[in-house]
Design a protein around this motif. Structure first.
Motif, PDB file in Angstrom:
ATOM      1  N   THR A   1       9.297  -1.888  -8.901  1.00 24.62           N
ATOM      2  CA  THR A   1       9.596  -1.661 -10.312  1.00 24.62           C
ATOM      3  C   THR A   1       8.548  -0.758 -10.942  1.00 24.62           C
ATOM      4  O   THR A   1       8.876   0.105 -11.762  1.00 24.62           O
ATOM      5  CB  THR A   1       9.641  -3.005 -11.046  1.00 24.62           C
ATOM      6  OG1 THR A   1      10.440  -3.901 -10.287  1.00 24.62           O
ATOM      7  CG2 THR A   1      10.216  -2.861 -12.420  1.00 24.62           C
ATOM      8  N   VAL A   2       7.265  -0.946 -10.564  1.00 21.66           N
ATOM      9  CA  VAL A   2       6.199  -0.117 -11.130  1.00 21.66           C
ATOM     10  C   VAL A   2       6.465   1.352 -10.837  1.00 21.66           C
ATOM     11  O   VAL A   2       6.303   2.208 -11.708  1.00 21.66           O
ATOM     12  CB  VAL A   2       4.830  -0.552 -10.575  1.00 21.66           C
ATOM     13  CG1 VAL A   2       3.756   0.436 -10.967  1.00 21.66           C
ATOM     14  CG2 VAL A   2       4.467  -1.926 -11.078  1.00 21.66           C
ATOM     15  N   VAL A   3       6.887   1.686  -9.602  1.00 20.29           N
ATOM     16  CA  VAL A   3       7.044   3.102  -9.280  1.00 20.29           C
ATOM     17  C   VAL A   3       8.411   3.643  -9.663  1.00 20.29           C
ATOM     18  O   VAL A   3       8.590   4.858  -9.709  1.00 20.29           O
ATOM     19  CB  VAL A   3       6.788   3.394  -7.790  1.00 20.29           C
ATOM     20  CG1 VAL A   3       5.349   3.143  -7.448  1.00 20.29           C
ATOM     21  CG2 VAL A   3       7.690   2.612  -6.908  1.00 20.29           C
TER      22      VAL A   3
ATOM     23  N   MET B   1      -2.225   2.650 -12.308  1.00 22.96           N
ATOM     24  CA  MET B   1      -1.607   1.369 -11.926  1.00 22.96           C
ATOM     25  C   MET B   1      -1.292   1.347 -10.439  1.00 22.96           C
ATOM     26  O   MET B   1      -1.489   0.317  -9.773  1.00 22.96           O
ATOM     27  CB  MET B   1      -0.309   1.169 -12.710  1.00 22.96           C
ATOM     28  CG  MET B   1      -0.474   0.942 -14.170  1.00 22.96           C
ATOM     29  SD  MET B   1       1.133   0.474 -14.801  1.00 22.96           S
ATOM     30  CE  MET B   1       1.116   1.210 -16.368  1.00 22.96           C
ATOM     31  N   CYS B   2      -0.802   2.465  -9.901  1.00 23.98           N
ATOM     32  CA  CYS B   2      -0.473   2.503  -8.476  1.00 23.98           C
ATOM     33  C   CYS B   2      -1.735   2.360  -7.628  1.00 23.98           C
ATOM     34  O   CYS B   2      -1.700   1.741  -6.558  1.00 23.98           O
ATOM     35  CB  CYS B   2       0.261   3.790  -8.145  1.00 23.98           C
ATOM     36  SG  CYS B   2       1.876   3.853  -8.898  1.00 23.98           S
TER      37      CYS B   2
ATOM     38  N   PHE C   1       0.834  -1.203   0.000  1.00 25.27           N
ATOM     39  CA  PHE C   1       0.000   0.000   0.000  1.00 25.27           C
ATOM     40  C   PHE C   1       0.871   1.256   0.000  1.00 25.27           C
ATOM     41  O   PHE C   1       0.584   2.217  -0.711  1.00 25.27           O
ATOM     42  CB  PHE C   1      -0.911  -0.012   1.232  1.00 25.27           C
ATOM     43  CG  PHE C   1      -2.002   1.021   1.185  1.00 25.27           C
ATOM     44  CD1 PHE C   1      -3.245   0.703   0.675  1.00 25.27           C
ATOM     45  CD2 PHE C   1      -1.781   2.300   1.642  1.00 25.27           C
ATOM     46  CE1 PHE C   1      -4.242   1.647   0.617  1.00 25.27           C
ATOM     47  CE2 PHE C   1      -2.779   3.246   1.589  1.00 25.27           C
ATOM     48  CZ  PHE C   1      -4.011   2.914   1.077  1.00 25.27           C
ATOM     49  N   SER C   2       1.975   1.246   0.779  1.00 27.60           N
ATOM     50  CA  SER C   2       2.837   2.429   0.824  1.00 27.60           C
ATOM     51  C   SER C   2       3.521   2.665  -0.519  1.00 27.60           C
ATOM     52  O   SER C   2       3.648   3.816  -0.951  1.00 27.60           O
ATOM     53  CB  SER C   2       3.882   2.273   1.914  1.00 27.60           C
ATOM     54  OG  SER C   2       3.264   2.049   3.139  1.00 27.60           O
ATOM     55  N   ILE C   3       3.945   1.575  -1.175  1.00 28.79           N
ATOM     56  CA  ILE C   3       4.558   1.745  -2.497  1.00 28.79           C
ATOM     57  C   ILE C   3       3.552   2.369  -3.463  1.00 28.79           C
ATOM     58  O   ILE C   3       3.858   3.312  -4.199  1.00 28.79           O
ATOM     59  CB  ILE C   3       5.067   0.385  -3.022  1.00 28.79           C
ATOM     60  CG1 ILE C   3       6.212  -0.119  -2.153  1.00 28.79           C
ATOM     61  CG2 ILE C   3       5.527   0.499  -4.456  1.00 28.79           C
ATOM     62  CD1 ILE C   3       6.639  -1.523  -2.479  1.00 28.79           C
ATOM     63  N   GLY C   4       2.321   1.839  -3.434  1.00 34.30           N
ATOM     64  CA  GLY C   4       1.288   2.399  -4.300  1.00 34.30           C
ATOM     65  C   GLY C   4       0.974   3.838  -3.960  1.00 34.30           C
ATOM     66  O   GLY C   4       0.755   4.666  -4.855  1.00 34.30           O
ATOM     67  N   LEU C   5       0.979   4.168  -2.659  1.00 34.94           N
ATOM     68  CA  LEU C   5       0.696   5.549  -2.232  1.00 34.94           C
ATOM     69  C   LEU C   5       1.765   6.499  -2.754  1.00 34.94           C
ATOM     70  O   LEU C   5       1.455   7.565  -3.296  1.00 34.94           O
ATOM     71  CB  LEU C   5       0.634   5.591  -0.709  1.00 34.94           C
ATOM     72  CG  LEU C   5       0.332   6.938  -0.059  1.00 34.94           C
ATOM     73  CD1 LEU C   5      -1.069   7.367  -0.398  1.00 34.94           C
ATOM     74  CD2 LEU C   5       0.492   6.843   1.439  1.00 34.94           C
TER      75      LEU C   5
END
Lengths: 103, 162
Positions: free
Chosen positions: B20-22, A34-35, A16-20
């Motif tokens: 990798t996505v970010v 995508m995030c 969740f933090s990476i996506g945030l």
């Protein structure tokens, strides 16, 4: 060390933090979407893990995860349609360039 | 023991794919990393003995949403410009790290009441009972169907040629 509920919850928090970070820091609208998908998946992991370890016989968490997937599918369809529509009108999907309503 | 090894492998691969996505600049490769991340989430569901959800994850995310994302990338010619960061990169990183710290602290310190009962297997018929049976979520299922129909109609109207 056996894997327990905390491991799944921490994995969910990390995702969740990476996506945030990606949703806040990226300029490309498709990468932001995508995030957001990564964040929704992280929430689903937490929900299924809680359902598995706290109430294994009820499955309520899995039902909620299914509804989150429905909302994610609808969001992806409408969001990508909006992005393509913006690209047709303005030739860009960089969120810093889409500033029509900026005062 | 096997489930533990599977969890660690899937967790490491999933977090690496999400990073990798970010971090990648190439938007198309970013989409491929997202697909890998979604597949590992399906594997995580299997280690949690949620077999039906793993199948739905593969069908809906890997089969549907990733195709939509790749189509959108192809239609918008953003592959050349790449995925850049905006000026909020460092504040966003700080926000994400603080959020992660608070979440991990809360999750580790909370006294969870772990049930010793074994998980239901297979889950498909039990889930059908929850969704469609008496005292279940039948109203939400109907609303979800209407939501999907509205979303698809809206998407068609938005991308239609004028």
């Amino acid at each position: 060390m056996t894997v327990g509920l905390e491991h799944y919850l921490i994995l969910s928090a990390v995702l969740f933090s990476i996506g945030l970070y990606g949703a806040l820091a990226k300029r490309n609208a498709i990468v932001i979407m995508m995030c957001i998908e990564i964040m929704l998946n992280a929430v689903n992991i937490a929900m299924v893990a809680l359902s598995r370890y706290i109430t294994p016989a009820l499955l309520t968490g899995q039902v909620f995860a299914i509804f989150i997937m429905v909302a994610a599918a609808a969001e992806a369809a409408v969001g990508l349609a909006i992005i393509i529509s913006i690209y047709r009108n303005r030739e860009t999907i960089e969120t810093t360039d889409i500033d029509l309503m900026k005062g | 023991m096997g489930v533990d090894i599977a969890f660690w492998v899937l967790a490491v691969v999933g977090v690496a794919a999400a990073l990798t996505v970010v971090l990648l600049r190439n938007v198309f490769r970013t989409a491929l990393a997202l697909i890998l991340c979604l597949v590992t989430v399906a594997g995580i569901y299997i280690t949690l003995s949620a077999d039906f959800l793993a199948g739905v994850q593969i069908l809906v995310y890997v089969g549907g949403i990733s195709i939509l994302v790749i189509l959108a990338i192809m239609l918008t010619r953003e592959v050349q410009r790449g995925s850049l960061s905006n000026k909020f990169r460092i504040p966003a990183f700080l926000v994400a790290v603080i959020f992660l710290g608070v979440m991990i602290y809360t999750m580790v310190s909370n006294p969870w009441q772990i049930s010793a009962a074994p998980p239901l297997e297979p889950t498909t018929s039990a889930l059908a009972g929850m969704l469609l049976g008496e005292g279940g979520f039948i109203l939400a299922v109907e609303v979800a169907a209407a939501l999907l129909l509205a979303a698809i109609l809206g998407a068609i109207v938005l991308v239609r040629e004028k």
